[in-house]
Design a protein around this motif. Structure first.
Motif, PDB file in Angstrom:
ATOM      1  N   ALA A 314       0.836  -1.197   0.000  1.00 33.81           N
ATOM      2  CA  ALA A 314       0.000   0.000   0.000  1.00 33.81           C
ATOM      3  C   ALA A 314       0.874   1.252   0.000  1.00 33.81           C
ATOM      4  O   ALA A 314       1.919   1.295   0.660  1.00 33.81           O
ATOM      5  CB  ALA A 314      -0.919  -0.002   1.221  1.00 33.81           C
ATOM      6  N   LEU A 315       0.429   2.280  -0.721  1.00 33.30           N
ATOM      7  CA  LEU A 315       1.174   3.523  -0.846  1.00 33.30           C
ATOM      8  C   LEU A 315       0.338   4.677  -0.309  1.00 33.30           C
ATOM      9  O   LEU A 315      -0.817   4.861  -0.710  1.00 33.30           O
ATOM     10  CB  LEU A 315       1.538   3.789  -2.306  1.00 33.30           C
ATOM     11  CG  LEU A 315       2.331   2.691  -3.017  1.00 33.30           C
ATOM     12  CD1 LEU A 315       2.580   3.067  -4.477  1.00 33.30           C
ATOM     13  CD2 LEU A 315       3.646   2.401  -2.300  1.00 33.30           C
ATOM     14  N   LEU A 316       0.926   5.466   0.560  1.00 31.62           N
ATOM     15  CA  LEU A 316       0.236   6.592   1.171  1.00 31.62           C
ATOM     16  C   LEU A 316       0.286   7.817   0.257  1.00 31.62           C
ATOM     17  O   LEU A 316      -0.660   8.098  -0.462  1.00 31.62           O
ATOM     18  CB  LEU A 316       0.843   6.886   2.545  1.00 31.62           C
ATOM     19  CG  LEU A 316       0.528   5.825   3.613  1.00 31.62           C
ATOM     20  CD1 LEU A 316       1.509   5.892   4.770  1.00 31.62           C
ATOM     21  CD2 LEU A 316      -0.897   5.991   4.117  1.00 31.62           C
ATOM     22  N   LYS A 317       1.387   8.514   0.223  1.00 29.82           N
ATOM     23  CA  LYS A 317       1.450   9.713  -0.610  1.00 29.82           C
ATOM     24  C   LYS A 317       1.225   9.405  -2.084  1.00 29.82           C
ATOM     25  O   LYS A 317       0.591  10.171  -2.803  1.00 29.82           O
ATOM     26  CB  LYS A 317       2.803  10.416  -0.441  1.00 29.82           C
ATOM     27  CG  LYS A 317       2.809  11.818  -1.045  1.00 29.82           C
ATOM     28  CD  LYS A 317       4.170  12.450  -0.963  1.00 29.82           C
ATOM     29  CE  LYS A 317       4.779  12.580  -2.331  1.00 29.82           C
ATOM     30  NZ  LYS A 317       6.127  13.091  -2.314  1.00 29.82           N
ATOM     31  N   GLU A 318       1.685   8.263  -2.517  1.00 21.72           N
ATOM     32  CA  GLU A 318       1.555   7.912  -3.935  1.00 21.72           C
ATOM     33  C   GLU A 318       0.202   7.329  -4.303  1.00 21.72           C
ATOM     34  O   GLU A 318      -0.071   7.093  -5.474  1.00 21.72           O
ATOM     35  CB  GLU A 318       2.674   6.969  -4.339  1.00 21.72           C
ATOM     36  CG  GLU A 318       4.010   7.672  -4.443  1.00 21.72           C
ATOM     37  CD  GLU A 318       3.983   8.843  -5.388  1.00 21.72           C
ATOM     38  OE1 GLU A 318       3.528   8.692  -6.532  1.00 21.72           O
ATOM     39  OE2 GLU A 318       4.398   9.933  -4.966  1.00 21.72           O
ATOM     40  N   GLN A 319      -0.637   7.058  -3.305  1.00 26.07           N
ATOM     41  CA  GLN A 319      -2.048   6.745  -3.527  1.00 26.07           C
ATOM     42  C   GLN A 319      -2.279   5.612  -4.536  1.00 26.07           C
ATOM     43  O   GLN A 319      -2.894   5.796  -5.585  1.00 26.07           O
ATOM     44  CB  GLN A 319      -2.797   8.005  -3.980  1.00 26.07           C
ATOM     45  CG  GLN A 319      -2.687   9.128  -2.968  1.00 26.07           C
ATOM     46  CD  GLN A 319      -3.481  10.350  -3.343  1.00 26.07           C
ATOM     47  OE1 GLN A 319      -4.354  10.290  -4.197  1.00 26.07           O
ATOM     48  NE2 GLN A 319      -3.195  11.461  -2.704  1.00 26.07           N
ATOM     49  N   GLY A 320      -1.751   4.462  -4.216  1.00 29.01           N
ATOM     50  CA  GLY A 320      -1.947   3.304  -5.070  1.00 29.01           C
ATOM     51  C   GLY A 320      -1.398   2.067  -4.420  1.00 29.01           C
ATOM     52  O   GLY A 320      -1.151   2.022  -3.210  1.00 29.01           O
ATOM     53  N   VAL A 321      -1.200   1.026  -5.227  1.00 30.58           N
ATOM     54  CA  VAL A 321      -0.653  -0.245  -4.756  1.00 30.58           C
ATOM     55  C   VAL A 321       0.502  -0.639  -5.663  1.00 30.58           C
ATOM     56  O   VAL A 321       0.344  -0.736  -6.895  1.00 30.58           O
ATOM     57  CB  VAL A 321      -1.723  -1.351  -4.733  1.00 30.58           C
ATOM     58  CG1 VAL A 321      -1.100  -2.703  -4.410  1.00 30.58           C
ATOM     59  CG2 VAL A 321      -2.810  -1.016  -3.703  1.00 30.58           C
ATOM     60  N   LEU A 322       1.655  -0.864  -5.058  1.00 28.77           N
ATOM     61  CA  LEU A 322       2.841  -1.324  -5.757  1.00 28.77           C
ATOM     62  C   LEU A 322       2.856  -2.844  -5.747  1.00 28.77           C
ATOM     63  O   LEU A 322       2.628  -3.471  -4.705  1.00 28.77           O
ATOM     64  CB  LEU A 322       4.087  -0.784  -5.054  1.00 28.77           C
ATOM     65  CG  LEU A 322       5.442  -1.295  -5.532  1.00 28.77           C
ATOM     66  CD1 LEU A 322       5.755  -0.755  -6.923  1.00 28.77           C
ATOM     67  CD2 LEU A 322       6.541  -0.911  -4.541  1.00 28.77           C
ATOM     68  N   ALA A 323       3.133  -3.450  -6.909  1.00 26.20           N
ATOM     69  CA  ALA A 323       3.235  -4.907  -7.024  1.00 26.20           C
ATOM     70  C   ALA A 323       4.685  -5.295  -7.273  1.00 26.20           C
ATOM     71  O   ALA A 323       5.335  -4.737  -8.170  1.00 26.20           O
ATOM     72  CB  ALA A 323       2.356  -5.409  -8.166  1.00 26.20           C
ATOM     73  N   LEU A 324       5.184  -6.230  -6.484  1.00 20.25           N
ATOM     74  CA  LEU A 324       6.547  -6.741  -6.635  1.00 20.25           C
ATOM     75  C   LEU A 324       6.486  -8.228  -6.918  1.00 20.25           C
ATOM     76  O   LEU A 324       5.863  -8.984  -6.163  1.00 20.25           O
ATOM     77  CB  LEU A 324       7.364  -6.497  -5.359  1.00 20.25           C
ATOM     78  CG  LEU A 324       7.477  -5.053  -4.874  1.00 20.25           C
ATOM     79  CD1 LEU A 324       8.289  -4.990  -3.585  1.00 20.25           C
ATOM     80  CD2 LEU A 324       8.083  -4.151  -5.942  1.00 20.25           C
ATOM     81  N   ARG A 325       7.145  -8.644  -7.985  1.00 18.35           N
ATOM     82  CA  ARG A 325       7.261 -10.070  -8.270  1.00 18.35           C
ATOM     83  C   ARG A 325       8.659 -10.511  -7.833  1.00 18.35           C
ATOM     84  O   ARG A 325       9.671  -9.953  -8.283  1.00 18.35           O
ATOM     85  CB  ARG A 325       7.049 -10.358  -9.759  1.00 18.35           C
ATOM     86  CG  ARG A 325       6.827 -11.847 -10.053  1.00 18.35           C
ATOM     87  CD  ARG A 325       6.551 -12.089 -11.533  1.00 18.35           C
ATOM     88  NE  ARG A 325       5.436 -11.321 -12.044  1.00 18.35           N
ATOM     89  CZ  ARG A 325       4.149 -11.657 -11.890  1.00 18.35           C
ATOM     90  NH1 ARG A 325       3.841 -12.749 -11.204  1.00 18.35           N
ATOM     91  NH2 ARG A 325       3.196 -10.896 -12.403  1.00 18.35           N
ATOM     92  N   LEU A 326       8.708 -11.515  -6.962  1.00 23.52           N
ATOM     93  CA  LEU A 326       9.956 -11.984  -6.372  1.00 23.52           C
ATOM     94  C   LEU A 326      10.230 -13.411  -6.807  1.00 23.52           C
ATOM     95  O   LEU A 326       9.299 -14.200  -7.015  1.00 23.52           O
ATOM     96  CB  LEU A 326       9.860 -11.923  -4.840  1.00 23.52           C
ATOM     97  CG  LEU A 326       9.408 -10.590  -4.236  1.00 23.52           C
ATOM     98  CD1 LEU A 326       9.197 -10.736  -2.745  1.00 23.52           C
ATOM     99  CD2 LEU A 326      10.400  -9.484  -4.545  1.00 23.52           C
ATOM    100  N   ASP A 327      11.520 -13.763  -6.919  1.00 22.00           N
ATOM    101  CA  ASP A 327      11.833 -15.163  -7.212  1.00 22.00           C
ATOM    102  C   ASP A 327      11.774 -15.978  -5.924  1.00 22.00           C
ATOM    103  O   ASP A 327      11.444 -15.460  -4.845  1.00 22.00           O
ATOM    104  CB  ASP A 327      13.170 -15.304  -7.934  1.00 22.00           C
ATOM    105  CG  ASP A 327      14.378 -14.943  -7.060  1.00 22.00           C
ATOM    106  OD1 ASP A 327      14.252 -14.845  -5.826  1.00 22.00           O
ATOM    107  OD2 ASP A 327      15.478 -14.772  -7.635  1.00 22.00           O
ATOM    108  N   ASP A 328      12.089 -17.271  -6.018  1.00 20.13           N
ATOM    109  CA  ASP A 328      11.948 -18.161  -4.862  1.00 20.13           C
ATOM    110  C   ASP A 328      12.838 -17.744  -3.691  1.00 20.13           C
ATOM    111  O   ASP A 328      12.526 -18.029  -2.532  1.00 20.13           O
ATOM    112  CB  ASP A 328      12.259 -19.609  -5.250  1.00 20.13           C
ATOM    113  CG  ASP A 328      11.199 -20.212  -6.155  1.00 20.13           C
ATOM    114  OD1 ASP A 328      10.100 -19.620  -6.262  1.00 20.13           O
ATOM    115  OD2 ASP A 328      11.468 -21.267  -6.765  1.00 20.13           O
TER     116      ASP A 328
END
Length: 378
Positions: A314-328
């Protein structure tokens, strides 16, 4: 005293365009800036956003009970239960709550055995001059909550002048211990002091309150997320004017925040100071400017298509949702913003996947106009 009843809404909000990015100004809303990062793949589902409770004021966290009830808290004090037939205030003794600036009633977590013991946990400021973790039991009808371990954990430092950097996120680890992410109270000596519980992630026995420092060298832990099917735990924290971070936690590790400038709070130092031997680099860092990262969750379920397995922040000032794809191993592979969630509710404090598979968001704009939203794939 009971808080006012909350209203429910079935309004679906569909937003089709992207935007995107934050500094640490916890109570100042602004227009979301332009998009950054890559865009979702063709296998990403379209999303529907519905408001399930409104009229809230700085809601901080949300959890979902096995019966589907949603429990949400507000930083200034108060629990609200959202049931199938409406929302209701939960009567609870919060007379000793310290609520100022960034500190108040903050992280929530349900006991893994909640269906049997009705126990949940809150992290909150106390007028005794500390931040505490309190254990509660909820009435069967959600009309009230009673303190049963008061506190379960005490001694977490509090900035009683401004409430700055109070943390505080709660999540259960796969081994059944309660994790507590704390802030450094804007005191430069705290994050590297192994005797202080500030600027740390703590491991707590939920039965006895026995605690130990799991990691140190944090600035202000705002999110904790456990990766399903693994023992990996990720912490999310605010940077100063740069370098919000997502960190993969390792027992005993130091994450490198050391703003002790001869008794001052020197925020010009790096978030992960390379001069600290063994300091662990972040999995992801915002660079400059910051995004004001907050709560985080992993997405599970094949209904989420190509979004399954993502770490959402969750992003406060940036007002959105960041998605991160991670490896194993937890290394970053890809990052992007979720298009339908750009600016949909203003500042977003928490993002949590419920046991029903839906995604729940709390907004943090203030003025009694905040919302609890449900996000589902269409």
């Amino acid at each position: 005293m009971l808080a006012p009843m909350r209203t429910l809404a079935g309004l679906a909000v569909l937003v089709l365009l992207a935007a995107g990015c934050s500094t640490e100004q916890p109570d100042v809303a602004g227009a979301p800036p332009a998009a950054s990062g890559t865009t979702p793949s063709a296998g990403a589902p379209a999303l529907e956003v519905a408001v399930v409770a409104d009229g809230l004021d700085h809601p901080w966290d949300v959890v979902q009970a096995p019966d589907g009830t949603l429990l949400v808290d507000e930083r200034g004090g108060g629990f609200t239960a959202v049931l199938d037939d409406g929302a209701r205030a939960v009567d609870a003794d919060l007379g000793d709550l310290f609520a100022d600036g960034e500190t108040g009633l903050m992280g929530l977590e349900l006991d893994p055995s909640f269906a049997d013991n009705r126990r949940f946990y809150s992290c909150q400021g106390s007028q005794d001059g500390e931040i505490v973790v309190v254990a509660w039991t909820a009435a069967p009808d959600w009309s009230s909550a009673t303190r049963v371990a008061d506190p379960l954990v005490g001694g977490i430092p509090l900035n009683d002048r401004s409430g700055r950097h109070g943390g505080c996120r709660l999540r259960f680890a796969p081994d059944g211990t309660l994790l507590v992410g704390t802030g450094d109270t804007a005191d430069g000596s705290v994050p590297q002091d192994p005797r202080s519980l500030g600027g740390k992630v703590l491991r707590v026995d939920p039965a006895t309150g026995e605690r130990q420092v799991l990691t140190l060298g944090h600035r202000n832990v705002q999110g904790l997320a456990v990766r399903p099917g693994t023992n990996q735990v990720f912490a999310v924290e605010h940077g100063p004017d740069r370098d919000d971070e997502v960190n993969l936690l390792r027992d005993g590790a130091n994450y490198g925040w050391d703003p002790d400038g001869d008794g001052s709070y020197d925020e010009s130092v790096p978030m992960t100071d390379p001069a600290i031997v063994g300091a662990v680099a972040a999995v992801w860092s915002s660079g400059a400017p910051t995004l004001a990262t907050s709560g985080a969750t992993f997405l599970e379920g094949e209904e989420w298509g190509d979004y399954e397995g993502l770490l959402l922040v969750a992003l406060l000032k940036e007002q959105g949702v960041l998605a991160l794809r991670l490896d194993d191993d937890g290394a970053l592979q890809e990052q992007f913003r979720i298009p339908e969630l750009e600016g949909v509710g203003g500042r977003l404090r928490s993002v949590v996947q419920g046991n029903d598979g839906a995604l729940y968001l709390t907004t943090d704009n203030g003025g009694g106009e905040d919302q609890l939203m449900r996000v589902t794939p269409r």
